[in-house]
Scaffold this motif. Structure first.
Motif, PDB file in Angstrom:
ATOM      1  N   GLN A  29       0.838  -1.180   0.000  1.00  0.00           N
ATOM      2  CA  GLN A  29       0.000   0.000   0.000  1.00  0.00           C
ATOM      3  C   GLN A  29       0.887   1.249   0.000  1.00  0.00           C
ATOM      4  OE1 GLN A  29      -3.199  -0.455  -0.146  1.00  0.00           O
ATOM      5  NE2 GLN A  29      -4.150   1.528   0.256  1.00  0.00           N
ATOM      6  N   VAL A  30       0.473   2.228  -0.775  1.00  0.00           N
ATOM      7  CA  VAL A  30       1.209   3.487  -0.864  1.00  0.00           C
ATOM      8  C   VAL A  30       0.237   4.631  -0.592  1.00  0.00           C
ATOM      9  CG1 VAL A  30       2.485   5.027  -2.392  1.00  0.00           C
ATOM     10  CG2 VAL A  30       2.842   2.554  -2.533  1.00  0.00           C
ATOM     11  N   GLN A  31       0.674   5.560   0.210  1.00  0.00           N
ATOM     12  CA  GLN A  31      -0.120   6.773   0.436  1.00  0.00           C
ATOM     13  C   GLN A  31       0.496   7.929  -0.334  1.00  0.00           C
ATOM     14  OE1 GLN A  31       0.524   4.724   3.401  1.00  0.00           O
ATOM     15  NE2 GLN A  31      -1.423   3.895   2.716  1.00  0.00           N
ATOM     16  N   LEU A  32      -0.364   8.711  -0.948  1.00  0.00           N
ATOM     17  CA  LEU A  32       0.052   9.890  -1.694  1.00  0.00           C
ATOM     18  C   LEU A  32      -0.631  11.099  -1.075  1.00  0.00           C
ATOM     19  CD1 LEU A  32      -0.444   8.458  -5.310  1.00  0.00           C
ATOM     20  CD2 LEU A  32       1.693   8.566  -4.010  1.00  0.00           C
ATOM     21  N   VAL A  33       0.147  12.110  -0.737  1.00  0.00           N
ATOM     22  CA  VAL A  33      -0.406  13.298  -0.103  1.00  0.00           C
ATOM     23  C   VAL A  33       0.001  14.530  -0.901  1.00  0.00           C
ATOM     24  CG1 VAL A  33      -0.514  14.691   1.980  1.00  0.00           C
ATOM     25  CG2 VAL A  33      -0.317  12.198   2.157  1.00  0.00           C
ATOM     26  N   GLU A  34      -0.998  15.196  -1.469  1.00  0.00           N
ATOM     27  CA  GLU A  34      -0.741  16.406  -2.239  1.00  0.00           C
ATOM     28  C   GLU A  34      -0.789  17.629  -1.343  1.00  0.00           C
ATOM     29  OE1 GLU A  34      -3.485  13.891  -5.061  1.00  0.00           O
ATOM     30  OE2 GLU A  34      -3.337  14.357  -2.926  1.00  0.00           O
ATOM     31  N   SER A  35      -0.076  18.651  -1.755  1.00  0.00           N
ATOM     32  CA  SER A  35      -0.108  19.940  -1.078  1.00  0.00           C
ATOM     33  C   SER A  35       0.302  21.017  -2.072  1.00  0.00           C
ATOM     34  CB  SER A  35       0.823  19.946   0.132  1.00  0.00           C
ATOM     35  OG  SER A  35       2.165  19.724  -0.262  1.00  0.00           O
ATOM     36  N   GLY A  36       0.090  22.258  -1.681  1.00  0.00           N
ATOM     37  CA  GLY A  36       0.559  23.375  -2.494  1.00  0.00           C
ATOM     38  C   GLY A  36      -0.524  24.098  -3.273  1.00  0.00           C
ATOM     39  N   GLY A  37      -1.740  23.607  -3.223  1.00  0.00           N
ATOM     40  CA  GLY A  37      -2.815  24.297  -3.920  1.00  0.00           C
ATOM     41  C   GLY A  37      -3.166  25.609  -3.238  1.00  0.00           C
ATOM     42  N   GLY A  38      -4.013  26.375  -3.901  1.00  0.00           N
ATOM     43  CA  GLY A  38      -4.433  27.643  -3.323  1.00  0.00           C
ATOM     44  C   GLY A  38      -5.095  28.526  -4.341  1.00  0.00           C
ATOM     45  N   LEU A  39      -5.265  29.777  -3.962  1.00  0.00           N
ATOM     46  CA  LEU A  39      -5.875  30.781  -4.824  1.00  0.00           C
ATOM     47  C   LEU A  39      -4.782  31.677  -5.393  1.00  0.00           C
ATOM     48  CD1 LEU A  39      -8.344  32.386  -5.904  1.00  0.00           C
ATOM     49  CD2 LEU A  39      -8.335  33.631  -3.725  1.00  0.00           C
ATOM     50  N   VAL A  40      -4.798  31.859  -6.703  1.00  0.00           N
ATOM     51  CA  VAL A  40      -3.790  32.677  -7.360  1.00  0.00           C
ATOM     52  C   VAL A  40      -4.451  33.450  -8.492  1.00  0.00           C
ATOM     53  CG1 VAL A  40      -3.133  30.834  -8.969  1.00  0.00           C
ATOM     54  CG2 VAL A  40      -1.468  32.608  -8.377  1.00  0.00           C
ATOM     55  N   GLN A  41      -3.901  34.607  -8.793  1.00  0.00           N
ATOM     56  CA  GLN A  41      -4.430  35.397  -9.907  1.00  0.00           C
ATOM     57  C   GLN A  41      -3.933  34.851 -11.232  1.00  0.00           C
ATOM     58  OE1 GLN A  41      -3.374  39.502  -9.126  1.00  0.00           O
ATOM     59  NE2 GLN A  41      -5.361  39.869  -8.171  1.00  0.00           N
ATOM     60  N   ALA A  42      -4.675  35.099 -12.265  1.00  0.00           N
ATOM     61  CA  ALA A  42      -4.254  34.692 -13.600  1.00  0.00           C
ATOM     62  C   ALA A  42      -2.868  35.259 -13.902  1.00  0.00           C
ATOM     63  CB  ALA A  42      -5.260  35.175 -14.638  1.00  0.00           C
ATOM     64  N   GLY A  43      -2.046  34.413 -14.501  1.00  0.00           N
ATOM     65  CA  GLY A  43      -0.673  34.801 -14.782  1.00  0.00           C
ATOM     66  C   GLY A  43       0.312  34.420 -13.692  1.00  0.00           C
ATOM     67  N   GLY A  44      -0.213  34.002 -12.562  1.00  0.00           N
ATOM     68  CA  GLY A  44       0.629  33.633 -11.436  1.00  0.00           C
ATOM     69  C   GLY A  44       1.138  32.198 -11.514  1.00  0.00           C
ATOM     70  N   SER A  45       1.810  31.782 -10.450  1.00  0.00           N
ATOM     71  CA  SER A  45       2.431  30.467 -10.406  1.00  0.00           C
ATOM     72  C   SER A  45       2.110  29.758  -9.094  1.00  0.00           C
ATOM     73  CB  SER A  45       3.960  30.583 -10.541  1.00  0.00           C
ATOM     74  OG  SER A  45       4.329  31.168 -11.768  1.00  0.00           O
ATOM     75  N   LEU A  46       2.111  28.441  -9.171  1.00  0.00           N
ATOM     76  CA  LEU A  46       1.994  27.583  -7.992  1.00  0.00           C
ATOM     77  C   LEU A  46       2.839  26.341  -8.225  1.00  0.00           C
ATOM     78  CD1 LEU A  46      -1.842  27.485  -7.123  1.00  0.00           C
ATOM     79  CD2 LEU A  46      -0.021  28.472  -5.710  1.00  0.00           C
ATOM     80  N   THR A  47       3.325  25.768  -7.144  1.00  0.00           N
ATOM     81  CA  THR A  47       4.002  24.486  -7.221  1.00  0.00           C
ATOM     82  C   THR A  47       3.284  23.486  -6.333  1.00  0.00           C
ATOM     83  OG1 THR A  47       6.156  25.506  -7.641  1.00  0.00           O
ATOM     84  CG2 THR A  47       6.154  23.229  -6.880  1.00  0.00           C
ATOM     85  N   LEU A  48       2.797  22.427  -6.935  1.00  0.00           N
ATOM     86  CA  LEU A  48       2.148  21.351  -6.203  1.00  0.00           C
ATOM     87  C   LEU A  48       3.172  20.281  -5.846  1.00  0.00           C
ATOM     88  CD1 LEU A  48      -1.115  20.883  -8.315  1.00  0.00           C
ATOM     89  CD2 LEU A  48      -0.631  22.517  -6.476  1.00  0.00           C
ATOM     90  N   SER A  49       2.976  19.664  -4.695  1.00  0.00           N
ATOM     91  CA  SER A  49       3.839  18.573  -4.254  1.00  0.00           C
ATOM     92  C   SER A  49       2.992  17.337  -3.979  1.00  0.00           C
ATOM     93  CB  SER A  49       4.579  18.961  -2.975  1.00  0.00           C
ATOM     94  OG  SER A  49       5.400  20.091  -3.177  1.00  0.00           O
ATOM     95  N   CYS A  50       3.562  16.191  -4.250  1.00  0.00           N
ATOM     96  CA  CYS A  50       2.925  14.908  -3.953  1.00  0.00           C
ATOM     97  C   CYS A  50       3.951  14.051  -3.238  1.00  0.00           C
ATOM     98  CB  CYS A  50       2.454  14.237  -5.235  1.00  0.00           C
ATOM     99  SG  CYS A  50       1.904  12.518  -5.011  1.00  0.00           S
ATOM    100  N   ALA A  51       3.743  13.855  -1.953  1.00  0.00           N
ATOM    101  CA  ALA A  51       4.673  13.068  -1.144  1.00  0.00           C
ATOM    102  C   ALA A  51       4.178  11.634  -1.053  1.00  0.00           C
ATOM    103  CB  ALA A  51       4.796  13.678   0.243  1.00  0.00           C
ATOM    104  N   ALA A  52       5.024  10.698  -1.440  1.00  0.00           N
ATOM    105  CA  ALA A  52       4.691   9.276  -1.350  1.00  0.00           C
ATOM    106  C   ALA A  52       5.227   8.707  -0.040  1.00  0.00           C
ATOM    107  CB  ALA A  52       5.293   8.524  -2.529  1.00  0.00           C
ATOM    108  N   SER A  53       4.539   7.701   0.456  1.00  0.00           N
ATOM    109  CA  SER A  53       4.921   7.129   1.747  1.00  0.00           C
ATOM    110  C   SER A  53       6.186   6.293   1.663  1.00  0.00           C
ATOM    111  CB  SER A  53       3.775   6.286   2.305  1.00  0.00           C
ATOM    112  OG  SER A  53       3.381   5.286   1.374  1.00  0.00           O
ATOM    113  N   ARG A  54       6.593   5.941   0.445  1.00  0.00           N
ATOM    114  CA  ARG A  54       7.862   5.243   0.260  1.00  0.00           C
ATOM    115  C   ARG A  54       8.365   5.519  -1.146  1.00  0.00           C
ATOM    116  NH1 ARG A  54       6.809   0.135  -2.290  1.00  0.00           N
ATOM    117  NH2 ARG A  54       4.603  -0.428  -2.291  1.00  0.00           N
ATOM    118  N   ASN A  55       9.586   5.100  -1.424  1.00  0.00           N
ATOM    119  CA  ASN A  55      10.203   5.368  -2.717  1.00  0.00           C
ATOM    120  C   ASN A  55       9.613   4.448  -3.779  1.00  0.00           C
ATOM    121  OD1 ASN A  55      11.835   5.753  -4.949  1.00  0.00           O
ATOM    122  ND2 ASN A  55      13.648   6.126  -3.708  1.00  0.00           N
ATOM    123  N   ILE A  56       8.828   5.019  -4.668  1.00  0.00           N
ATOM    124  CA  ILE A  56       8.145   4.225  -5.685  1.00  0.00           C
ATOM    125  C   ILE A  56       8.487   4.674  -7.098  1.00  0.00           C
ATOM    126  CG2 ILE A  56       6.186   3.668  -4.197  1.00  0.00           C
ATOM    127  CD1 ILE A  56       4.629   5.920  -5.586  1.00  0.00           C
TER     128      ILE A  56
END
Length: 113
Positions: free
Chosen positions: A1-28
């Motif tokens: 079993q592997v758990q995936l946890v996303e983070s980094g979302g939010g509210l941003v204006q058009a033209g802006g930037s975001l970086t999303l992260s996905c942390a896995a519970s082990r090296n896959i």
């Protein structure tokens, strides 16, 4: 079993930037292709970008040149760098481990005009 946890979302204006992260519970990353998908309200979930075990990348046409998928094996984390965001990029973004069809819980991205 592997758990995936996303983070980094939010509210941003058009033209802006975001970086999303996905942390896995082990090296896959050496055994499965990883993908980022998104789902807008009332629409089907769609592939945004994918990263193979040998570092091959694939992008949906609507994000080419704006988004970049990458990974850090030491941190068991996959990233989605999103630049030049548009209101139509709004949705819930999900991380996916293809080998087992595992999904994270998703992170909301909202781009205002």
């Amino acid at each position: 079993q592997v758990q995936l946890v996303e983070s980094g979302g939010g509210l941003v204006q058009a033209g802006g930037s975001l970086t999303l992260s996905c942390a896995a519970s082990r090296n896959i990353f050496s055994i499965t292709t990883m993908g980022w998908y998104r789902q807008a309200p009332g629409k089907q979930r769609e592939l945004v970008a994918s990263l193979t075990t040998d570092s091959g990348t694939n992008y949906a046409d609507f994000v080419k040149g704006r988004f970049t998928i990458s990974r850090d094996g030491a941190k068991n984390t996959v990233y989605l760098q999103m630049n030049s965001l548009k209101p139509e990029d709004t949705g819930v973004y999900y991380c996916h481990a293809m080998l087992w069809n595992f999904w994270g819980q998703g992170t909301q991205v909202t781009v205002s005009s």
